[in-house]
Design an enzyme around this catalytic site. Structure first.
Site, PDB file in Angstrom:
ATOM      1  CB  ALA A  47      -0.888  -0.022   1.238  1.00 29.70           C
ATOM      2  N   GLY A 107       0.971  -5.075   1.023  1.00 33.25           N
ATOM      3  CA  GLY A 107      -0.292  -5.177   0.292  1.00 33.25           C
ATOM      4  C   GLY A 107      -0.121  -5.831  -1.079  1.00 33.25           C
ATOM      5  CD  GLU A 138      -1.714  -7.803   3.374  1.00 30.19           C
ATOM      6  OE1 GLU A 138      -1.436  -6.627   3.032  1.00 30.19           O
ATOM      7  OE2 GLU A 138      -2.206  -8.093   4.473  1.00 30.19           O
ATOM      8  CD  GLU A 162       2.567  -5.585   5.705  1.00 32.68           C
ATOM      9  OE1 GLU A 162       3.447  -6.458   5.896  1.00 32.68           O
ATOM     10  OE2 GLU A 162       1.668  -5.695   4.854  1.00 32.68           O
TER      11      GLU A 162
HETATM   12  N1  DAK Z   1       4.549   3.201  -0.798  1.00 33.48           N
HETATM   13  C1  DAK Z   1       4.917   4.377  -1.348  1.00 33.48           C
HETATM   14  N2  DAK Z   1       6.012   4.542  -2.111  1.00 33.48           N
HETATM   15  C2  DAK Z   1       6.798   3.461  -2.309  1.00 33.48           C
HETATM   16  C3  DAK Z   1       6.488   2.197  -1.760  1.00 33.48           C
HETATM   17  C4  DAK Z   1       5.291   2.088  -0.973  1.00 33.48           C
HETATM   18  N3  DAK Z   1       4.887   0.929  -0.446  1.00 33.48           N
HETATM   19  N4  DAK Z   1       7.465   1.339  -2.124  1.00 33.48           N
HETATM   20  C5  DAK Z   1       8.340   2.042  -2.879  1.00 33.48           C
HETATM   21  N5  DAK Z   1       7.949   3.325  -2.984  1.00 33.48           N
HETATM   22  C6  DAK Z   1       8.596   4.409  -3.715  1.00 33.48           C
HETATM   23  C7  DAK Z   1       9.769   4.993  -2.907  1.00 33.48           C
HETATM   24  O1  DAK Z   1       9.294   5.913  -1.953  1.00 33.48           O
HETATM   25  C8  DAK Z   1      10.576   5.674  -3.991  1.00 33.48           C
HETATM   26  O2  DAK Z   1       9.950   6.877  -4.341  1.00 33.48           O
HETATM   27  P1  DAK Z   1      10.840   8.213  -4.717  1.00 33.48           P
HETATM   28  O3  DAK Z   1      11.685   8.450  -3.529  1.00 33.48           O
HETATM   29  O4  DAK Z   1      11.610   7.794  -5.935  1.00 33.48           O
HETATM   30  O5  DAK Z   1       9.809   9.264  -4.962  1.00 33.48           O
HETATM   31  C9  DAK Z   1      10.426   4.728  -5.159  1.00 33.48           C
HETATM   32  O6  DAK Z   1       9.243   3.936  -4.880  1.00 33.48           O
HETATM   33  C10 DAK Z   1      11.601   3.785  -5.289  1.00 33.48           C
HETATM   34  O7  DAK Z   1      11.785   3.157  -4.039  1.00 33.48           O
HETATM   35  P2  DAK Z   1      13.245   2.997  -3.378  1.00 33.48           P
HETATM   36  O8  DAK Z   1      14.096   4.213  -3.647  1.00 33.48           O
HETATM   37  O9  DAK Z   1      13.038   2.595  -1.970  1.00 33.48           O
HETATM   38  O10 DAK Z   1      13.844   1.782  -4.246  1.00 33.48           O
HETATM   39  P3  DAK Z   1      14.764   0.573  -3.789  1.00 33.48           P
HETATM   40  O11 DAK Z   1      15.094  -0.185  -5.053  1.00 33.48           O
HETATM   41  O12 DAK Z   1      15.891   1.038  -2.912  1.00 33.48           O
HETATM   42  O13 DAK Z   1      13.817  -0.362  -2.862  1.00 33.48           O
HETATM   43  C11 DAK Z   1      11.767  -1.509  -2.234  1.00 33.48           C
HETATM   44  C12 DAK Z   1      12.629  -0.949  -3.397  1.00 33.48           C
HETATM   45  C13 DAK Z   1      10.446  -1.979  -2.856  1.00 33.48           C
HETATM   46  C14 DAK Z   1      12.476  -2.710  -1.596  1.00 33.48           C
HETATM   47  C15 DAK Z   1      11.565  -0.398  -1.173  1.00 33.48           C
HETATM   48  O14 DAK Z   1      11.055   0.768  -1.838  1.00 33.48           O
HETATM   49  C16 DAK Z   1      10.597  -0.787  -0.080  1.00 33.48           C
HETATM   50  O15 DAK Z   1      11.000  -1.447   0.880  1.00 33.48           O
HETATM   51  N6  DAK Z   1       9.358  -0.310  -0.174  1.00 33.48           N
HETATM   52  C17 DAK Z   1       8.351  -0.436   0.908  1.00 33.48           C
HETATM   53  C18 DAK Z   1       7.878  -1.859   1.067  1.00 33.48           C
HETATM   54  C19 DAK Z   1       6.873  -1.965   2.208  1.00 33.48           C
HETATM   55  O16 DAK Z   1       7.211  -1.641   3.374  1.00 33.48           O
HETATM   56  N7  DAK Z   1       5.681  -2.393   1.900  1.00 33.48           N
HETATM   57  C20 DAK Z   1       4.602  -2.493   2.902  1.00 33.48           C
HETATM   58  C21 DAK Z   1       3.789  -1.216   2.917  1.00 33.48           C
HETATM   59  S1  DAK Z   1       2.471  -1.280   4.128  1.00 33.48           S
HETATM   60  C22 DAK Z   1      -5.161  -2.720   4.364  1.00 33.48           C
HETATM   61  C23 DAK Z   1      -4.789  -2.955   3.063  1.00 33.48           C
HETATM   62  C24 DAK Z   1      -3.463  -2.947   2.731  1.00 33.48           C
HETATM   63  C25 DAK Z   1      -2.491  -2.692   3.665  1.00 33.48           C
HETATM   64  C26 DAK Z   1      -2.863  -2.456   4.962  1.00 33.48           C
HETATM   65  C27 DAK Z   1      -4.201  -2.461   5.316  1.00 33.48           C
HETATM   66  N8  DAK Z   1      -6.504  -2.757   4.739  1.00 33.48           N
HETATM   67  C28 DAK Z   1      -7.530  -3.227   3.808  1.00 33.48           C
HETATM   68  C29 DAK Z   1      -6.935  -2.420   6.069  1.00 33.48           C
HETATM   69  C30 DAK Z   1      -1.095  -2.705   3.231  1.00 33.48           C
HETATM   70  C31 DAK Z   1      -0.067  -2.138   3.896  1.00 33.48           C
HETATM   71  C32 DAK Z   1       1.256  -2.123   3.287  1.00 33.48           C
HETATM   72  O17 DAK Z   1       1.484  -2.635   2.232  1.00 33.48           O
END
Ligand code: DAK
Length: 261
Positions: free
Chosen positions: A69, A112, A115, A135
């Protein structure tokens, strides 16, 4: 909304009976923001209603299925704002789709994104796919089914590691633990997903929808209730023209011609 007006997804019809949605926010690793989720659900719902479509495929790009997400959208939200954004409602729409959905996953399927793939009916992965629920690194837990669907699919031990300690699964591990249906090369995984979808789309449509519902019921009910549900669906199919056609065609040693009725 017409498919051409979508901003965050691309809609294609790559083979007979198959609808394909590509998540298309490549600069954000296809982070699933609200507008993208709304477009995705609208596109899938339209395909679910379309008699010419028998199976759907969701994909991202080579590097990312989806990295979760959109963290920027959630970072400062209060519980009430999260509820008002209808986060859950969007995801619930996916559960209501009657036709099979295949996730074609390459690169990151995190949070997400993982998921979303798990909520599909089947997963075809590329060799570079990485499945994870990171997360915990953000001070939260999975919120769209990760704890439940992973535990039911790969078991408690590995789910605990993934959810509590950001253990990620490679494509090979995902295949070993039964998370994905098959693994293909980066060049071929989407073709394989489309081929699988084409094959399913060519089958008796009412029976396919019943089959999906019955298999999913295995995750919702105790065994006796699931068996009763399966039996009712089985009997109900004897009211379809396709059941008569399928069995007659077998006896006449010819290919069935499905009418979807
Ligand atoms: N959200 C927003 N932006 C994201 C992102 C994300 N999840 N993942 C990557 N980006 C963006 C980065 O901010 C960056 O943007 P700029 O700085 O260029 O503007 C760009 O993508 C490139 O990312 P990185 O510079 O970090 O690139 P790397 O190659 O170094 O790393 C990576 C890629 C995918 C490993 C890293 O970006 C990463 O770890 N991303 C976050 C992964 C994460 O933590 N995912 C979980 C998010 S929480 C629900 C439904 C859904 C959910 C919850 C509740 N309900 C129905 C109640 C879901 C929650 C989640 O998913």
């Amino acid at each position: 909304m017409p498919a051409s007006d979508y901003e965050h997804i691309l809609v294609e019809f790559p083979a007979e009976g198959v609808g394909l949605v590509r998540l298309n926010r490549p600069r954000a690793f296809n982070a699933l923001n609200g507008p993208l989720m709304d477009e995705l659900m609208d596109a899938l719902a339209a395909m679910d209603r379309d008699d010419t479509i028998g199976c759907m495929v969701i994909t991202g790009n080579e590097k990312a299925f989806a990295a979760g997400a959109d963290i920027g959208e959630m970072a400062q939200a209060t519980p009430v704002e999260m509820e008002r954004m209808d986060f859950i409602g969007r995801w619930e729409r996916l559960r209501a789709m009657r036709k099979p959905i295949i996730a074609a996953v390459s690169g990151y399927a995190l949070g997400g994104g993982c998921e979303l793939a798990l909520a599909c009916d089947m997963i075809v992965a590329s060799e570079t796919a990485v499945f994870g629920q990171p997360e915990i690194n953000l001070g939260v837990i999975p919120g769209a089914g990760g704890t439940q669907r992973l535990a039911r699919t790969i078991g408690k031990a590995l789910t605990m590691e993934m959810v509590l300690n950001d253990r990620r699964l490679s494509a090979a591990e995902a295949a070993q633990f039964g998370l994905v249906n098959r693994v293909a090369s980066v060049e071929d995984y989407l073709n394989q997903a489309i081929e699988l979808a084409t094959s399913i789309a060519a089958r008796a449509p009412v029976a396919v929808r019943s089959a999906k519902a019955a298999v999913n019921m295995a995750f919702e009910t105790p065994l006796a209730a699931g068996l009763a549900y399966e039996r009712e669906r089985f009997y109900a199919l004897f009211a379809t023209a396709d059941q008569k056609e399928g069995m007659t065609a077998f006896l006449e040693k010819r290919k069935p011609a499905w009418s979807g009725r």
